[in-house]
Design a protein around this motif. Sequence first.
Motif, PDB file in Angstrom:
ATOM      1  N   ALA A  66      47.626  27.543  63.581  1.00  0.00           N
ATOM      2  CA  ALA A  66      47.572  28.972  63.294  1.00  0.00           C
ATOM      3  C   ALA A  66      46.501  29.377  62.290  1.00  0.00           C
ATOM      4  N   CYS A  67      45.372  28.689  62.323  1.00  0.00           N
ATOM      5  CA  CYS A  67      44.192  29.167  61.590  1.00  0.00           C
ATOM      6  C   CYS A  67      43.234  29.691  62.647  1.00  0.00           C
ATOM      7  N   TYR A  68      43.072  31.004  62.694  1.00  0.00           N
ATOM      8  CA  TYR A  68      42.372  31.611  63.826  1.00  0.00           C
ATOM      9  C   TYR A  68      40.923  31.997  63.545  1.00  0.00           C
ATOM     10  N   LEU A  69      40.559  32.058  62.277  1.00  0.00           N
ATOM     11  CA  LEU A  69      39.173  32.439  61.967  1.00  0.00           C
ATOM     12  C   LEU A  69      38.357  31.186  61.659  1.00  0.00           C
ATOM     13  N   VAL A  70      37.259  31.048  62.346  1.00  0.00           N
ATOM     14  CA  VAL A  70      36.519  29.798  62.306  1.00  0.00           C
ATOM     15  C   VAL A  70      35.012  30.053  62.273  1.00  0.00           C
ATOM     16  N   GLN A  71      34.321  29.231  61.482  1.00  0.00           N
ATOM     17  CA  GLN A  71      32.856  29.241  61.484  1.00  0.00           C
ATOM     18  C   GLN A  71      32.378  27.817  61.717  1.00  0.00           C
ATOM     19  N   GLY A  72      31.261  27.662  62.348  1.00  0.00           N
ATOM     20  CA  GLY A  72      30.715  26.317  62.492  1.00  0.00           C
ATOM     21  C   GLY A  72      29.761  26.199  63.650  1.00  0.00           C
ATOM     22  N   TYR A  73      29.050  25.073  63.649  1.00  0.00           N
ATOM     23  CA  TYR A  73      28.043  24.835  64.676  1.00  0.00           C
ATOM     24  C   TYR A  73      28.644  24.803  66.073  1.00  0.00           C
ATOM     25  N   TYR A  74      29.945  24.502  66.186  1.00  0.00           N
ATOM     26  CA  TYR A  74      30.573  24.505  67.510  1.00  0.00           C
ATOM     27  C   TYR A  74      30.348  25.866  68.184  1.00  0.00           C
ATOM     28  N   PHE A  75      30.402  26.923  67.395  1.00  0.00           N
ATOM     29  CA  PHE A  75      30.179  28.264  67.944  1.00  0.00           C
ATOM     30  C   PHE A  75      28.747  28.715  67.755  1.00  0.00           C
ATOM     31  N   SER A  76      28.254  28.582  66.554  1.00  0.00           N
ATOM     32  CA  SER A  76      26.868  28.997  66.304  1.00  0.00           C
ATOM     33  C   SER A  76      26.381  28.559  64.940  1.00  0.00           C
ATOM     34  N   MET A  77      25.119  28.209  64.883  1.00  0.00           N
ATOM     35  CA  MET A  77      24.457  28.027  63.595  1.00  0.00           C
ATOM     36  C   MET A  77      24.190  29.410  63.001  1.00  0.00           C
ATOM     37  N   PRO A  78      23.839  29.456  61.742  1.00  0.00           N
ATOM     38  CA  PRO A  78      23.381  30.735  61.200  1.00  0.00           C
ATOM     39  C   PRO A  78      22.097  31.143  61.931  1.00  0.00           C
ATOM     40  N   LEU A  79      21.982  32.429  62.239  1.00  0.00           N
ATOM     41  CA  LEU A  79      20.859  32.917  63.034  1.00  0.00           C
ATOM     42  C   LEU A  79      20.197  34.113  62.358  1.00  0.00           C
ATOM     43  N   ALA A  80      18.925  34.337  62.710  1.00  0.00           N
ATOM     44  CA  ALA A  80      18.264  35.560  62.275  1.00  0.00           C
ATOM     45  C   ALA A  80      18.902  36.735  63.014  1.00  0.00           C
ATOM     46  N   GLU A  81      18.826  37.930  62.420  1.00  0.00           N
ATOM     47  CA  GLU A  81      19.510  39.090  63.009  1.00  0.00           C
ATOM     48  C   GLU A  81      19.119  39.318  64.476  1.00  0.00           C
ATOM     49  N   GLN A  82      17.818  39.193  64.761  1.00  0.00           N
ATOM     50  CA  GLN A  82      17.375  39.480  66.133  1.00  0.00           C
ATOM     51  C   GLN A  82      17.869  38.460  67.150  1.00  0.00           C
ATOM     52  N   GLU A  83      18.387  37.334  66.648  1.00  0.00           N
ATOM     53  CA  GLU A  83      18.910  36.311  67.569  1.00  0.00           C
ATOM     54  C   GLU A  83      20.392  36.495  67.867  1.00  0.00           C
ATOM     55  N   LEU A  84      21.058  37.341  67.091  1.00  0.00           N
ATOM     56  CA  LEU A  84      22.512  37.472  67.233  1.00  0.00           C
ATOM     57  C   LEU A  84      22.916  38.033  68.590  1.00  0.00           C
ATOM     58  N   SER A  85      22.067  38.894  69.146  1.00  0.00           N
ATOM     59  CA  SER A  85      22.421  39.529  70.415  1.00  0.00           C
ATOM     60  C   SER A  85      22.497  38.513  71.550  1.00  0.00           C
ATOM     61  N   ARG A  86      21.894  37.342  71.344  1.00  0.00           N
ATOM     62  CA  ARG A  86      21.931  36.312  72.375  1.00  0.00           C
ATOM     63  C   ARG A  86      23.229  35.508  72.365  1.00  0.00           C
ATOM     64  N   LEU A  87      24.049  35.739  71.339  1.00  0.00           N
ATOM     65  CA  LEU A  87      25.310  35.006  71.261  1.00  0.00           C
ATOM     66  C   LEU A  87      26.230  35.420  72.401  1.00  0.00           C
ATOM     67  N   ASN A  88      26.944  34.431  72.923  1.00  0.00           N
ATOM     68  CA  ASN A  88      27.828  34.711  74.049  1.00  0.00           C
ATOM     69  C   ASN A  88      29.251  35.064  73.639  1.00  0.00           C
ATOM     70  N   PHE A  89      29.372  35.922  72.656  1.00  0.00           N
ATOM     71  CA  PHE A  89      30.708  36.330  72.240  1.00  0.00           C
ATOM     72  C   PHE A  89      30.778  37.836  72.269  1.00  0.00           C
ATOM     73  N   SER A  90      31.962  38.344  72.551  1.00  0.00           N
ATOM     74  CA  SER A  90      32.109  39.787  72.452  1.00  0.00           C
ATOM     75  C   SER A  90      32.354  40.134  70.989  1.00  0.00           C
ATOM     76  N   VAL A  91      32.057  41.375  70.667  1.00  0.00           N
ATOM     77  CA  VAL A  91      32.189  41.820  69.293  1.00  0.00           C
ATOM     78  C   VAL A  91      33.179  42.964  69.266  1.00  0.00           C
ATOM     79  N   VAL A  92      34.074  42.929  68.305  1.00  0.00           N
ATOM     80  CA  VAL A  92      35.050  43.997  68.193  1.00  0.00           C
ATOM     81  C   VAL A  92      34.338  45.312  67.884  1.00  0.00           C
ATOM     82  N   SER A  93      34.554  46.313  68.700  1.00  0.00           N
ATOM     83  CA  SER A  93      33.884  47.588  68.447  1.00  0.00           C
ATOM     84  C   SER A  93      34.854  48.749  68.637  1.00  0.00           C
ATOM     85  N   GLN A  94      34.345  49.907  68.287  1.00  0.00           N
ATOM     86  CA  GLN A  94      35.175  51.115  68.319  1.00  0.00           C
ATOM     87  C   GLN A  94      35.560  51.520  69.732  1.00  0.00           C
TER      88      GLN A  94
END
Length: 278
Positions: free
Chosen positions: A250-278
């Motif tokens: 039950a630890c649901y928030l995760v960071q790490g290379y399994y999902f993504s390395m740190p990226l420059a802002e312009q590279e974030l749009s290439r991530l294959n995850f949906s983003v919570v939005s309004q």
Amino acid sequence: AKARGKNTYHFFSQELNDAANDRLHIENQLREAIREQQFLLYYQPKIDIRTNEVRGYETLLRWLRPDNTMVPPLKFIPVAESTGLIVQIGEWILWEACRFLARQHARGQLITVSVNLSARQFTDQDLPGLVERVLKRTGALAEYLILEITESMLMGDTDAAITQLNELKRLGLALSIDDFGTGYSSLSYLKRFPVDELKIDRSFVKDIPDDKNDMDITAAIIAMAQKMDLRVVAEGVETAEQVDFLLNNACYLVQGYYFSMPLAEQELSRLNFSVVSQ
Ligand code: C2E
Ligand code: CA
Ligand code: CA
Ligand code: CA
């Protein structure tokens, strides 16, 4: 600047390496870096592993030298800290992170942005006022800003630390304890600090599932966080087994290379995850 997309540091310049012990040399280079705006922020997504959605980003400082070498933060932050230059650099980080956050708001994205604070910055009396100004001027909403501090910053003068934490919380932002478990902490001690989140240090996560001890510690930190109504984040997650373990505990928030390395802002749009939005 191919290297910018990768979080690799093997282009780290020999010149600076040779001078690694020469504090003054690095200090001068840091002053120049400030003047010449050689710093940039990378962003590592924080993923909700129940839904595979991006919940936020942690900002990580990068120093890109004119010869395109990337200097890892652990090489220069200690010098920036001991010379006091971190206060100026940290101020820039806050502005940059909040401008980034405001851009995400403008796109309708309800994500958080986490900013690492150094010890000097944290003890600075002017920090709450600075954060307040930055939020106001950038239009970033405080409730989406998370400030990360480490346990060691809370030791020493704990009364002063608690006062500072309360001043910051008054602005409406959230506070996180980074590298949790690596410092000296106890339950009774933790209860005294008005924090919202714990980040389980990578050292506990990295040997899951091989190290039974680390699994027990990680599970215990998660259980403790839940008992204390704190959000818990696991960092440095690199494998599917680790994701499974965290999901099961039950630890649901995760960071790490399994999902993504740190990226420059312009590279974030290439991530294959949906983003919570309004
Ligand atoms: P941190 O705050 O604990 O940041 C996490 C570090 O782990 C980052 O290294 C990140 O790139 C790396 N990381 C993330 N996922 C993984 C993974 O799956 N595996 C492995 N092996 N590593 C992973 P980075 O960017 O080199 O930063 C190192 C440290 O430098 C940070 O540790 C933080 O203490 C400091 N730092 C970075 N940016 C800032 C900043 O803006 N301000 C301050 N004061 N300190 C910063
Ligand atoms: Ca951090
Ligand atoms: Ca950390
Ligand atoms: Ca760390």
